[in-house]
Structures are given as structure tokens and as C-alpha cells.
Design a protein around this motif. Structure first.
Motif, PDB file in Angstrom:
ATOM      1  N   ARG A 185       3.225   0.226   6.599  1.00  9.92           N
ATOM      2  CA  ARG A 185       2.763   0.966   5.561  1.00  9.92           C
ATOM      3  C   ARG A 185       1.491   1.543   6.114  1.00  9.92           C
ATOM      4  O   ARG A 185       0.506   0.875   6.478  1.00  9.92           O
ATOM      5  CB  ARG A 185       2.386   0.303   4.431  1.00  9.92           C
ATOM      6  CG  ARG A 185       3.644  -0.386   3.809  1.00  9.92           C
ATOM      7  CD  ARG A 185       3.657  -1.401   2.873  1.00  9.92           C
ATOM      8  NE  ARG A 185       4.489  -1.820   2.223  1.00  9.92           N
ATOM      9  CZ  ARG A 185       4.706  -1.543   0.803  1.00  9.92           C
ATOM     10  NH1 ARG A 185       3.977  -0.712   0.304  1.00  9.92           N
ATOM     11  NH2 ARG A 185       6.041  -1.659   0.151  1.00  9.92           N
ATOM     12  N   LEU A 186       1.319   2.932   6.026  1.00 10.45           N
ATOM     13  CA  LEU A 186       0.069   3.695   6.372  1.00 10.45           C
ATOM     14  C   LEU A 186      -0.309   4.586   5.344  1.00 10.45           C
ATOM     15  O   LEU A 186       0.690   5.044   4.509  1.00 10.45           O
ATOM     16  CB  LEU A 186       0.297   4.512   7.770  1.00 10.45           C
ATOM     17  CG  LEU A 186       0.692   3.640   9.004  1.00 10.45           C
ATOM     18  CD1 LEU A 186       0.953   4.747  10.118  1.00 10.45           C
ATOM     19  CD2 LEU A 186      -0.546   2.740   9.224  1.00 10.45           C
ATOM     20  N   GLY A 187      -1.795   4.959   5.488  1.00  8.98           N
ATOM     21  CA  GLY A 187      -2.090   5.695   4.150  1.00  8.98           C
ATOM     22  C   GLY A 187      -2.928   6.870   4.688  1.00  8.98           C
ATOM     23  O   GLY A 187      -3.795   6.846   5.780  1.00  8.98           O
ATOM     24  N   THR A 188      -3.123   7.991   4.075  1.00  5.14           N
ATOM     25  CA  THR A 188      -4.074   9.140   4.337  1.00  5.14           C
ATOM     26  C   THR A 188      -5.004   9.118   3.147  1.00  5.14           C
ATOM     27  O   THR A 188      -4.366   9.024   1.818  1.00  5.14           O
ATOM     28  CB  THR A 188      -3.516  10.517   4.457  1.00  5.14           C
ATOM     29  OG1 THR A 188      -2.590  10.770   3.469  1.00  5.14           O
ATOM     30  CG2 THR A 188      -2.588  10.256   5.976  1.00  5.14           C
ATOM     31  N   LEU A 189      -6.533   9.276   3.361  1.00  5.88           N
ATOM     32  CA  LEU A 189      -7.086   9.502   2.247  1.00  5.88           C
ATOM     33  C   LEU A 189      -8.087  10.784   2.639  1.00  5.88           C
ATOM     34  O   LEU A 189      -9.087  10.704   3.133  1.00  5.88           O
ATOM     35  CB  LEU A 189      -8.091   8.211   1.901  1.00  5.88           C
ATOM     36  CG  LEU A 189      -9.128   8.196   0.874  1.00  5.88           C
ATOM     37  CD1 LEU A 189      -8.376   8.539  -0.445  1.00  5.88           C
ATOM     38  CD2 LEU A 189      -9.820   6.930   0.768  1.00  5.88           C
ATOM     39  N   THR A 190      -7.445  11.757   2.233  1.00  2.00           N
ATOM     40  CA  THR A 190      -7.931  13.270   2.497  1.00  2.00           C
ATOM     41  C   THR A 190      -8.469  14.136   1.129  1.00  2.00           C
ATOM     42  O   THR A 190      -8.036  13.579   0.235  1.00  2.00           O
ATOM     43  CB  THR A 190      -7.133  13.829   3.360  1.00  2.00           C
ATOM     44  OG1 THR A 190      -6.052  14.222   2.510  1.00  2.00           O
ATOM     45  CG2 THR A 190      -6.481  13.392   4.461  1.00  2.00           C
ATOM     46  N   PRO A 191      -9.325  14.862   1.359  1.00  2.12           N
ATOM     47  CA  PRO A 191      -9.832  15.560   0.215  1.00  2.12           C
ATOM     48  C   PRO A 191      -8.624  16.941  -0.223  1.00  2.12           C
ATOM     49  O   PRO A 191      -8.992  18.060   0.216  1.00  2.12           O
ATOM     50  CB  PRO A 191     -11.024  16.212   0.624  1.00  2.12           C
ATOM     51  CG  PRO A 191     -10.844  16.366   2.057  1.00  2.12           C
ATOM     52  CD  PRO A 191     -10.007  15.357   2.618  1.00  2.12           C
ATOM     53  N   LEU A 192      -7.715  16.295  -1.127  1.00  2.88           N
ATOM     54  CA  LEU A 192      -6.909  17.454  -1.569  1.00  2.88           C
ATOM     55  C   LEU A 192      -7.383  18.374  -2.505  1.00  2.88           C
ATOM     56  O   LEU A 192      -6.889  19.448  -2.777  1.00  2.88           O
ATOM     57  CB  LEU A 192      -5.635  16.701  -2.284  1.00  2.88           C
ATOM     58  CG  LEU A 192      -4.817  15.406  -1.386  1.00  2.88           C
ATOM     59  CD1 LEU A 192      -3.732  14.862  -2.158  1.00  2.88           C
ATOM     60  CD2 LEU A 192      -4.359  16.127   0.064  1.00  2.88           C
ATOM     61  N   THR A 193      -8.382  18.071  -3.094  1.00  6.38           N
ATOM     62  CA  THR A 193      -9.273  18.793  -3.968  1.00  6.38           C
ATOM     63  C   THR A 193     -10.630  18.719  -3.965  1.00  6.38           C
ATOM     64  O   THR A 193     -11.132  17.803  -2.926  1.00  6.38           O
ATOM     65  CB  THR A 193      -9.158  18.308  -5.449  1.00  6.38           C
ATOM     66  OG1 THR A 193      -9.415  16.971  -5.591  1.00  6.38           O
ATOM     67  CG2 THR A 193      -7.454  18.420  -5.735  1.00  6.38           C
ATOM     68  N   ASP A 253      -0.437  -0.496  -2.406  1.00  7.30           N
ATOM     69  CA  ASP A 253       0.389   0.070  -1.160  1.00  7.30           C
ATOM     70  C   ASP A 253       0.292  -0.875   0.032  1.00  7.30           C
ATOM     71  O   ASP A 253       1.348  -0.711   0.789  1.00  7.30           O
ATOM     72  CB  ASP A 253       0.013   1.461  -0.828  1.00  7.30           C
ATOM     73  CG  ASP A 253       0.146   2.406  -1.999  1.00  7.30           C
ATOM     74  OD1 ASP A 253       0.865   2.296  -2.827  1.00  7.30           O
ATOM     75  OD2 ASP A 253      -0.633   3.433  -2.003  1.00  7.30           O
ATOM     76  N   ARG A 254      -0.526  -1.594   0.098  1.00  7.52           N
ATOM     77  CA  ARG A 254      -1.011  -2.665   1.320  1.00  7.52           C
ATOM     78  C   ARG A 254      -0.628  -1.845   2.715  1.00  7.52           C
ATOM     79  O   ARG A 254      -0.191  -2.389   3.488  1.00  7.52           O
ATOM     80  CB  ARG A 254       0.182  -3.620   0.878  1.00  7.52           C
ATOM     81  CG  ARG A 254       0.276  -4.207  -0.464  1.00  7.52           C
ATOM     82  CD  ARG A 254       0.951  -5.870  -0.392  1.00  7.52           C
ATOM     83  NE  ARG A 254       2.487  -5.520  -0.101  1.00  7.52           N
ATOM     84  CZ  ARG A 254       3.157  -4.799  -0.827  1.00  7.52           C
ATOM     85  NH1 ARG A 254       2.953  -4.459  -2.012  1.00  7.52           N
ATOM     86  NH2 ARG A 254       4.466  -4.796  -0.336  1.00  7.52           N
ATOM     87  N   VAL A 255      -1.536  -0.907   2.754  1.00  5.02           N
ATOM     88  CA  VAL A 255      -1.529  -0.123   4.040  1.00  5.02           C
ATOM     89  C   VAL A 255      -2.154  -1.089   4.973  1.00  5.02           C
ATOM     90  O   VAL A 255      -3.253  -2.037   4.769  1.00  5.02           O
ATOM     91  CB  VAL A 255      -2.013   1.235   3.736  1.00  5.02           C
ATOM     92  CG1 VAL A 255      -1.205   2.120   2.914  1.00  5.02           C
ATOM     93  CG2 VAL A 255      -3.527   1.097   3.566  1.00  5.02           C
ATOM     94  N   ALA A 256      -1.812  -0.680   6.323  1.00  2.00           N
ATOM     95  CA  ALA A 256      -2.382  -1.462   7.278  1.00  2.00           C
ATOM     96  C   ALA A 256      -3.615  -0.733   8.022  1.00  2.00           C
ATOM     97  O   ALA A 256      -4.669  -1.053   8.766  1.00  2.00           O
ATOM     98  CB  ALA A 256      -1.543  -1.704   8.539  1.00  2.00           C
ATOM     99  N   ALA A 257      -3.661   0.682   7.564  1.00  4.61           N
ATOM    100  CA  ALA A 257      -4.658   1.578   8.238  1.00  4.61           C
ATOM    101  C   ALA A 257      -4.650   2.837   7.227  1.00  4.61           C
ATOM    102  O   ALA A 257      -3.581   3.184   6.599  1.00  4.61           O
ATOM    103  CB  ALA A 257      -4.200   2.062   9.773  1.00  4.61           C
ATOM    104  N   ILE A 258      -6.024   3.230   7.376  1.00  4.37           N
ATOM    105  CA  ILE A 258      -6.236   4.498   6.197  1.00  4.37           C
ATOM    106  C   ILE A 258      -6.846   5.629   7.482  1.00  4.37           C
ATOM    107  O   ILE A 258      -7.622   5.156   8.095  1.00  4.37           O
ATOM    108  CB  ILE A 258      -7.344   4.263   5.126  1.00  4.37           C
ATOM    109  CG1 ILE A 258      -6.607   3.301   4.197  1.00  4.37           C
ATOM    110  CG2 ILE A 258      -7.843   5.681   4.652  1.00  4.37           C
ATOM    111  CD1 ILE A 258      -7.607   2.943   3.228  1.00  4.37           C
TER     112      ILE A 258
END
Length: 393
Positions: free
Chosen positions: A29-37, A94-99
Motif C-alpha cells: 500500500r502506497l499513497g500520494t498526497l499531492t495538491p489536486l486543487t 489505507d495503512r500505507v507504508a509510504a507517502i
């Protein structure tokens, strides 16, 4: 129904390599945290799409450690409070390992403690010096050069453009003071002067601030805000008939801005940004992934982040944030086999070979606090509503 396993079968399973045993685990599980807005909205959607493209390719080739990768993408809205809420979801639900991909320095500053407290690795494109001075203990890296380096480049370029009296106009951000200090040092070293005015980025007009700047008779003004407030500032500088040179961040004066305001307002404005590794194999891969011949620096950087994280997991034999933390430098620097994508890197790692990743943003070598060591900068100028390359250095 009961299931019995013989002692020999159990012993064989326990003795199997980690790669084989991991195949029964769930997805990575990986995540992106980007500025979509928000102010970063022109960049965040493409960044997230680039990560998805890499993950789709890796999943099609069998995944990492025999496991498929599952991607969760959230919008930080270019806002610290929204960023914290989104990070909490990525970590707790979501229990991601990295953002990956936090963009605004204020968002990264707010999110970083959540990551290290929960043993989630963070890869960012934010530049504020204060970020890697946080007590993160190795739980973050950034592919963006810090603001001391960016400020020095701004100051040197302003002097190169004939700046003797440089006036810097910026909103209050986590990088304002450190960036200005570096600009001022570079200017004074060359015999020039630099002043700073901090403005309220929410004001609909900055004419009062522009009039204050004009009283200093500057020959160069550095417009150091984000796209919304920089648009206001450039309009007011034009109305005030400022005839000197204007420098700004490339993430602010972008094609979206240039298409939204009159050409005469932005004509001649010069921009500075970390330069992607144009002409490299990794850069060409990003071009194809996002269907754009000129991908922005942040998309190139997040491409490198996801590749590094996947290879670090393969190198360490597990898919946790701790494994990424402990192995990311082992795949990004050193004397191993040169690779520019996760697929080649994963094959080399599976064969027992060391790898050294060079990516779309350039060499991904990090110092002890997580700052990128080496990067080139791209200088452009607005001509007739289009950004034209001046130099890469």
C-alpha cells in the motif's frame, strides 16, 4: 473444517526465501498526497497520474516481492489542515507504508510528524530548509533542492541580469526567510543590495506594496509567491509601469497563468526552477507516461520517488516504511549498476546485483538529513505569452 500441515511442509515454508513467503501477503500500500486543487492544482493531478503509470507497469510485470501494489491518492488542497486530514486517512485507514509528493512546504511541515510517528516513509518535493531540520530521524527525503540553494541561485541570477538594487516581494511561507537570506548574501557578495517585503497573499490588490517597492527604485524585483498572488502582483507591477526586470518561480509563472492574464502583463518575466534531466532515459519515460514532451520538475521528481521506494522495498525484502527508510540510499547512490526505472532495478536486485538509480530529476543522491545533493536549474523567459528557455546550468 480443519487443515493440518505436516512438520516437513511447515519447515519448508519457514525456510523459503522471503520473496516466496511474501507472495501470500496482501498488496503493498502506497499513497500520494499531492495538491489536486489550490495553488498547486496545476501540478498535483499529473504527479499522481505519473505514479499510477509506474505502478501499473510494475504490477503488470509481477509487482514487488511477489505482491501487487495498491495506490491511494489524496488531495492536500495546498493547505496544511486539509493535508493533515488526508495524511491521517492514508496512514490510519489505507495503512500505507509510504507517502509521496507533498508539494507546499507548509503541508509537508504539518504532515511530516504524522509520518515519522507512525513509521510511514515520506518523500517530498517541498523546498523549505526547515523541513529536513525537523527531527525526522531518516523518515523523509526530498528530491527538491532546499531553499538556501534556490535563494542563492535567485540572487546570482538577479545580479547576472544587472541587478544592483534587488527588491524581493513574498508572502509569509516556511521558506521566506531562509530563501531571502540566501538571495541577500549572493547579492551583497557581488556588491548589490537586497530588500524584502512580506505581503498578505489573500489581498485582491497589492498596489500599496508595489508603491512601497517602487520607492526603493529597484532594477530587479523578485516575485516570490504562488500563482494566485503572483498574478495579482504582476498586474499591479504592470499598472505601476515598472520597467525593471522581474524574476519569479517557474511553478508560479506557468502556462496556466500565461493563458489567464494579458500577455503584456507577463512579457519579459524570467523564471527559475530545478531542471529535470532532459535527454535522459528516465525523462523520456516520464514524457511517455504523462503524454507531455515537457513534464514539469515535480512530476519528474515524484517519478523518481516511486521508483526509489519500490526498489528500496525489494532491496530490503519487505514492504514497510522502515525498510524504505533503511534501504533508499542503498539503491539511489553508490557504485552499483546504473538504472533509471524500477523494472530494471527490480530485476537487478532479484539477481543479487547492487543498483545506483539516476532519474528524471537527475542523480538521486541524498545527504544525511535527506536533502538532494546535486541538481541543475532551468532559466526561462516569457516571450509573447510563452516560456522560452534561456539556459540550464
Amino acid at each position: 473444517m480443519s487443515l493440518s500441515i505436516g512438520r516437513r511442509t511447515l519447515a519448508a515454508l519457514l525456510a523459503a526465501p522471503a520473496l516466496a513467503r511474501a507472495q501470500t501477503a496482501g498488496p503493498i500500500r502506497l499513497g500520494t498526497l499531492t495538491p489536486l486543487t489550490g495553488a498547486g492544482g496545476p501540478y498535483g493531478p499529473v504527479m499522481a497520474a505519473c505514479v499510477k503509470g509506474v505502478i501499473d507497469q510494475v504490477n503488470a510485470a509481477g509487482g514487488v516481492l511477489g505482491r501487487q501494489i495498491q495506490l491511494f491518492s489524496e488531495d492536500d488542497q495546498t493547505n496544511p489542515e486539509a493535508g493533515v486530514r488526508a495524511a491521517r486517512k492514508l496512514i490510519d485507514v489505507d495503512r500505507v507504508a509510504a507517502i509521496m509528493g507533498t508539494w507546499a512546504s507548509s503541508v509537508t511541515t504539518a504532515v511530516a510528524p504524522l509520518c515519522w510517528e507512525n513509521r510511514v516513509f515520506l518523500a517530498t518535493v517541498s523546498g523549505a530548509d526547515s523541513i529536513t531540520l525537523l527531527p525526522h530521524n531518516g523518515w523523509l527525503i526530498r528530491t527538491q533542492p532546499n531553499t538556501t540553494l534556490q535563494g542563492r541561485k535567485f540572487g546570482e541570477f538577479a545580479v547576472e541580469q544587472g541587478g544592483k538594487r534587488i527588491f524581493v516581494m513574498m508572502p509569509q511561507t516556511p521558506f521566506t526567510q531562509s530563501q531571502f537570506a540566501a538571495m541577500k548574501t549572493a547579492a551583497e557578495r557581488a556588491g548589490s543590495t537586497a530588500e524584502l517585503l512580506i505581503y498578505d497573499a489573500t489581498k485582491p490588490s497589492l498596489r500599496t506594496e508595489v508603491d512601497q517597492a517602487m520607492r526603493s527604485r529597484p532594477d530587479v524585483i523578485v516575485a516570490g509567491g504562488y500563482t494566485p498572488d503572483t498574478s495579482v502582483l504582476l498586474r499591479d507591477l504592470y499598472r505601476a509601469s515598472f520597467r525593471g526586470k522581474i524574476l519569479s518561480f517557474a511553478y508560479s509563472v506557468n502556462q496556466a497563468m500565461l493563458g489567464a492574464i494579458p500577455k503584456e502583463v507577463t512579457e519579459g518575466v524570467m523564471t527559475l526552477a530545478p531542471s529535470p534531466a532532459e535527454g535522459s532515459g528516465a525523462y523520456a519515460k516520464v514524457q511517455r507516461l504523462v503524454n507531455n514532451q515537457s513534464p514539469d520538475p515535480y512530476t519528474c521528481q515524484i517519478y523518481d520517488q516511486v521508483n526509489l521506494i519500490l526498489m528500496a522495498m525489494a532491496k530490503g525484502g519487505d514492504a514497510t516504511g522502515q525498510i524504505v527508510r533503511d534501504n533508499v540510499r542503498l539503491v539511489s547512490q553508490g557504485s552499483g549498476e546504473a538504472v533509471d526505472n524500477a523494472l530494471d532495478g527490480l530485476r537487478a536486485i532479484a539477481a543479487g546485483r547492487a543498483v545506483n538509480y539516476d532519474g528524471a530529476s537527475g542523480p538521486c543522491d541524498f545527504n544525511e538529513v535527506g536533502d538532494i545533493i546535486d541538481v541543475k536549474f532551468r532559466y526561462e523567459q516569457v516571450r509573447d505569452g510563452t516560456l522560452v528557455l534561456m539556459k540550464i546550468a
